[in-house]
Design an enzyme around this catalytic site. Structure first.
Site, PDB file in Angstrom:
ATOM      1  N   VAL A  40       0.874  -1.154  -0.056  1.00 27.15           N
ATOM      2  CA  VAL A  40       0.011  -0.155   0.133  1.00 27.15           C
ATOM      3  C   VAL A  40       0.905   1.143  -0.088  1.00 27.15           C
ATOM      4  CG1 VAL A  40      -1.533   1.349   1.164  1.00 27.15           C
ATOM      5  CG2 VAL A  40      -1.944  -1.249   1.069  1.00 27.15           C
ATOM      6  N   CYS A  41       2.106   1.191   0.709  1.00 23.61           N
ATOM      7  CA  CYS A  41       2.933   2.220   0.782  1.00 23.61           C
ATOM      8  C   CYS A  41       3.274   3.114  -0.510  1.00 23.61           C
ATOM      9  CB  CYS A  41       4.030   2.058   1.895  1.00 23.61           C
ATOM     10  SG  CYS A  41       3.940   1.248   3.307  1.00 23.61           S
ATOM     11  N   PRO A  42       3.824   2.453  -1.293  1.00 24.99           N
ATOM     12  CA  PRO A  42       4.036   3.134  -2.615  1.00 24.99           C
ATOM     13  C   PRO A  42       3.152   3.873  -3.133  1.00 24.99           C
ATOM     14  CG  PRO A  42       4.103   0.731  -3.185  1.00 24.99           C
ATOM     15  CD  PRO A  42       3.786   0.919  -1.508  1.00 24.99           C
ATOM     16  N   ILE A  68       2.443   7.180  -1.247  1.00 26.33           N
ATOM     17  CA  ILE A  68       3.846   8.033  -1.492  1.00 26.33           C
ATOM     18  C   ILE A  68       3.842   8.492  -2.691  1.00 26.33           C
ATOM     19  CG2 ILE A  68       6.236   8.115  -1.227  1.00 26.33           C
ATOM     20  CD1 ILE A  68       6.101   5.547   0.693  1.00 26.33           C
TER      21      ILE A  68
END
Length: 200
Positions: free
Chosen positions: A51-53, A56
């Site tokens: 999920v992080c990318p 960001i």
């Protein structure tokens, strides 16, 4: 509300740490570097995750929209600056970040995430998804901490910054769902009737 040492209405915890900058260089940055601007400071658990990318990249793609209103965006995790750099050098189609328009802080000692209340140690070796809106005086105005499976909405964060800036400038308060140009409320028993009299 408080998270670690981070308390609404108080100065945000300071720090100095190594970051990967948009030009790919390493630089020590401090929260005090951003005094005079609003800051969206968000934590994510680890590089090379799932999920992080998406979060960001969304923040990076919106960086200019934030800058237009005098706000900078900073991301942070407990990975090293070398790991951050490797991730930015990985193409997006391979799960990487590609070129970034925001700095990524390396909180390798976990001191920043601890101060901001998003790292508790124990079984969870990485921080939760914390997000903090800090005003131009360095005062913490908003805290959001969520579990990891669901990504955050950049448009909503931008709206919140705009709302806080409006209240700072005009002294009026913003109702639920407020967007720039829509009605606000005068925080006075009598004058607030101007707003409420228009409601259905």
């Amino acid at each position: 509300m408080a998270a670690g040492k981070a308390r609404i209405g108080h100065l945000a915890p300071g720090f100095t740490a190594k970051a990967v900058m948009p030009d790919g260089q390493f630089k020590d940055i401090s929260m005090s570097d951003y005094r005079g601007k609003y800051v969206v400071f968000f934590f994510y658990p680890l590089d090379f995750t799932f999920v992080c990318p998406t979060e960001i990249i969304a923040f990076s793609d919106a960086a200019e929209e934030f800058r237009k209103i005098g706000c900078e965006v900073i991301g942070a995790s407990v990975d090293s600056h070398f790991c951050h750099l490797a991730w930015t050098n990985t193409p997006r189609k391979h799960g990487g970040l590609g070129a970034m328009k925001i700095p990524l802080v390396a909180d390798t000692m976990r001191s920043i995430s601890t101060d901001y209340g998003v790292f508790e140690g124990g079984m969870r070796a990485s921080p939760t998804g914390g997000l903090f809106i800090i005003d131009d005086k360095g005062v913490l105005r908003q805290i959001t901490i969520n579990d990891l499976p669901v990504g955050r909405c950049v448009d909503e964060i931008l709206r919140l910054v705009q709302a806080f800036q409006f209240t700072d400038k005009h002294g009026e308060v913003c109702p639920a769902g407020w967007k720039p140009g829509s009605d606000t409320i005068k925080p006075d028993v009598q004058k607030s009737k101007d707003f409420f009299s228009k409601q259905q």
